[in-house]
Design an enzyme around this catalytic site. Structure first.
Site, PDB file in Angstrom:
ATOM      1  N   HIS A   1      -5.732   3.100   1.844  1.00  0.00           N
ATOM      2  CA  HIS A   1      -4.879   4.185   2.336  1.00  0.00           C
ATOM      3  C   HIS A   1      -5.400   4.801   3.651  1.00  0.00           C
ATOM      4  O   HIS A   1      -4.650   4.967   4.610  1.00  0.00           O
ATOM      5  CB  HIS A   1      -4.730   5.292   1.290  1.00  0.00           C
ATOM      6  CG  HIS A   1      -4.253   4.792  -0.044  1.00  0.00           C
ATOM      7  ND1 HIS A   1      -3.355   3.751  -0.161  1.00  0.00           N
ATOM      8  CD2 HIS A   1      -4.533   5.174  -1.315  1.00  0.00           C
ATOM      9  CE1 HIS A   1      -3.117   3.534  -1.446  1.00  0.00           C
ATOM     10  NE2 HIS A   1      -3.823   4.376  -2.171  1.00  0.00           N
TER      11      HIS A   1
ATOM     12  N   ASP B   1       0.912  -1.132   0.000  1.00  0.00           N
ATOM     13  CA  ASP B   1       0.000   0.000   0.000  1.00  0.00           C
ATOM     14  C   ASP B   1       0.955   1.185   0.000  1.00  0.00           C
ATOM     15  O   ASP B   1       1.677   1.402   0.977  1.00  0.00           O
ATOM     16  CB  ASP B   1      -0.860   0.003   1.276  1.00  0.00           C
ATOM     17  CG  ASP B   1      -1.806   1.194   1.307  1.00  0.00           C
ATOM     18  OD1 ASP B   1      -1.340   2.317   1.009  1.00  0.00           O
ATOM     19  OD2 ASP B   1      -2.983   1.021   1.624  1.00  0.00           O
ATOM     20  N   HIS B   2       1.003   1.933  -1.087  1.00  0.00           N
ATOM     21  CA  HIS B   2       2.103   2.903  -1.195  1.00  0.00           C
ATOM     22  C   HIS B   2       2.034   3.992  -0.109  1.00  0.00           C
ATOM     23  O   HIS B   2       3.025   4.657   0.161  1.00  0.00           O
ATOM     24  CB  HIS B   2       2.207   3.492  -2.615  1.00  0.00           C
ATOM     25  CG  HIS B   2       1.242   4.588  -2.911  1.00  0.00           C
ATOM     26  ND1 HIS B   2      -0.064   4.354  -3.272  1.00  0.00           N
ATOM     27  CD2 HIS B   2       1.391   5.933  -2.904  1.00  0.00           C
ATOM     28  CE1 HIS B   2      -0.672   5.506  -3.474  1.00  0.00           C
ATOM     29  NE2 HIS B   2       0.188   6.491  -3.263  1.00  0.00           N
TER      30      HIS B   2
HETATM   31  C1  BG6 Z   1      -3.976   5.407  -5.563  1.00  0.00           C
HETATM   32  C2  BG6 Z   1      -5.407   5.561  -5.992  1.00  0.00           C
HETATM   33  O1  BG6 Z   1      -3.805   4.225  -4.835  1.00  0.00           O
HETATM   34  O2  BG6 Z   1      -3.610   6.531  -4.753  1.00  0.00           O
HETATM   35  C3  BG6 Z   1      -5.582   6.842  -6.775  1.00  0.00           C
HETATM   36  O3  BG6 Z   1      -5.760   4.447  -6.820  1.00  0.00           O
HETATM   37  C4  BG6 Z   1      -5.081   8.024  -5.973  1.00  0.00           C
HETATM   38  O4  BG6 Z   1      -6.945   7.031  -7.143  1.00  0.00           O
HETATM   39  C5  BG6 Z   1      -3.674   7.770  -5.434  1.00  0.00           C
HETATM   40  O5  BG6 Z   1      -5.084   9.174  -6.796  1.00  0.00           O
HETATM   41  C6  BG6 Z   1      -3.257   8.841  -4.452  1.00  0.00           C
HETATM   42  O6  BG6 Z   1      -1.917   8.670  -4.125  1.00  0.00           O
HETATM   43  P1  BG6 Z   1      -1.013   9.917  -3.694  1.00  0.00           P
HETATM   44  O7  BG6 Z   1       0.286   9.306  -3.296  1.00  0.00           O
HETATM   45  O8  BG6 Z   1      -0.916  10.803  -4.894  1.00  0.00           O
HETATM   46  O9  BG6 Z   1      -1.725  10.605  -2.576  1.00  0.00           O
END
Ligand code: BG6
Length: 444
Positions: free
Chosen positions: A235, A172-173
């Site tokens: 997230h 989960d990034h």
């Molecule tokens: C992704 C979602 O996991 O996270 C996207 O699929 C979203 O819809 C993105 O825009 C948001 O990531 P960050 O790091 O730009 O906040």
């Protein structure tokens, strides 16, 4: 020990945009062992030189000033391209012969599945069939890991065909974002704050991830999944679990993950009887010179249903001694006024603690009259801050599972999300319009 990092979907967007640049930095900074090799697997016809040139051009594009031709010249020596049609057994046989694990098994192999979940079954089964998973192998997978409890459970069983939980790294990034990792440090290094970290002293906690971007070419997925499944299930749930968990006796991967799972399992159920009062869902319409969601998606696909929610707010209760009766508000949406991810902890005496995850990485303590504001930067700004993927890949290489999602955690969160969806369906809950560029609707 020798290490092979094998990327299935090796010349796809994620690999070129995130994985290979992250590996470049780790290589440049001496974080990869000497025998580290990276193989990109794809079915496209490419010579080695064409592949290296493709990677070079993408690194030039994505790394800007950090691209160094000399570093790349040596980095490219650890890169190789393998043409494999994942549906073709002969190609797998060739791939297995190349890997030559039987004669050279004392090495670590990391498989990164940068392919659609529909390919997971094939890859995992072939890995087992061709005995490509020696003891030290690991498997890395990315979201979406299912779209509900049943599909997630199927995916988990597929992965378990060839790998056990200790070998699986679910990305989960958001767990690669520095502020998220700092939450545990902040809590464990400040006993007076930790003492107040409960329903007796805190009135409410707001967890917000607001985005300015719209659907960005992902119409099919987003319109089906909506941000409840695209953002809240993963997230925001990760942020919530780090904020709400009990601190474990020792900061070890499974001890931390056990505590996170307990939070998700303690979420008060939302269903048809309470969904209306605890959730609001929205969709953006034209505003501030930006098109509405429906126009935007129909331009890409005129048959798109247009039913996906682009905004959700959920009032969440965690039913345990620490939090019983105190609300957490999870709020996320696209095409909102600003890009911001933060956690606001509002104490009953009016004090506030804010952890900003992005765009800044900091913590603010604000007195009840707002007169005193102390800001603590949570990272060393004189150094380059590694991107989420770089941090996470480094953890995978080191074999540390702390910042990866365990199967029981993912299943518990899907169960809870499924309840909300069923509630929405049973009560036919309406989607509220909000203007693009606004702050989105409010939960009443
Ligand atoms: C992704 C979602 O996991 O996270 C996207 O699929 C979203 O819809 C993105 O825009 C948001 O990531 P960050 O790091 O730009 O906040």
């Amino acid at each position: 020990m020798k290490r092979d990092f094998i990327i299935f979907g090796g010349i796809g967007d994620l690999s070129l945009r995130k994985l290979l640049p992250s590996l470049y930095y780790l290589y440049r900074d001496g974080q990869l062992s000497e025998d580290f090799r990276i193989s990109c697997v794809s079915r496209a016809d490419k010579t080695h030189d064409e592949f290296v040139e493709l990677v070079r051009s993408k690194l030039v594009e994505f790394l800007d000033d950090d691209f160094d031709a000399q570093v790349f010249a040596s980095y490219s020596k650890i890169l190789s391209y393998k043409k494999v049609d994942l549906t073709d057994k002969h190609d797998w046989q060739k791939f297995a012969d190349d890997l030559n694990i039987r004669n050279d098994g004392g090495r670590e192999i990391i498989y990164y599945l940068s392919v659609p979940p529909t390919m997971f079954a094939t890859v995992c089964e072939r890995i087992r069939e061709f005995n490509l998973n020696p003891e030290y192998s690991r498997l890395v997978v990315e979201k979406p890991l299912g779209e509900d409890f049943d599909s997630a459970s199927k995916i988990n069983s597929l992965l378990n065909v060839s790998f056990d939980e200790k070998q699986i790294f679910r990305i989960d990034h958001y767990l690669g974002k520095p502020a998220l990792q700092k939450i545990l440090d902040i809590r464990s290094n400040d006993p007076s704050l930790e003492e107040k970290w409960n329903k007796e002293n805190i009135k409410r906690i707001n967890i917000t991830v607001s985005e300015t971007v719209g659907v960005e070419g992902r119409v099919e997925f987003l319109d089906r999944a909506g941000v409840l499944r695209d953002m809240i299930q993963n997230h925001l749930m990760q942020i919530l679990s780090f904020i709400a968990m009990d601190l474990p006796a020792e900061m070890a991967a499974d001890a931390i993950r056990d505590q996170k799972v307990s939070v998700v399992e303690a979420l008060a159920k939302i269903g048809s009887d309470n969904v209306k009062s605890l959730t609001v869902k929205g969709q953006y319409i034209a505003g501030n010179n930006m098109p509405g969601y429906i126009d935007e998606i129909r331009q890409q696909n005129e048959n798109a249903a247009g039913t996906g929610e682009t905004f959700v707010e959920v009032k969440v209760y965690v039913e345990n001694d620490r939090w019983q009766g105190m609300p957490f508000y999870l709020r996320t949406g696209k095409r909102l006024a600003k890009r911001l991810a933060d956690v606001e902890v509002i104490f009953k005496d009016g004090e506030k603690v804010v952890v900003e995850i992005q765009p800044e990485i900091c913590m603010r303590e604000i007195s009840s009259d707002s007169e005193i504001q102390i800001e603590r930067v949570l990272v060393d700004k004189s150094k380059r801050i590694p991107e989420a993927y770089e941090f996470l890949i480094h953890q995978i290489v080191k074999g540390d599972q702390t910042y990866f999602v365990r199967d029981d955690e993912i299943m518990a969160s899907w169960k809870w999300i499924d309840g909300i969806r069923a509630g929405w369906q049973a009560t036919n809950q309406k989607i509220i319009d909000y203007k693009a560029g606004s702050n989105g609707p409010e939960l009443e």
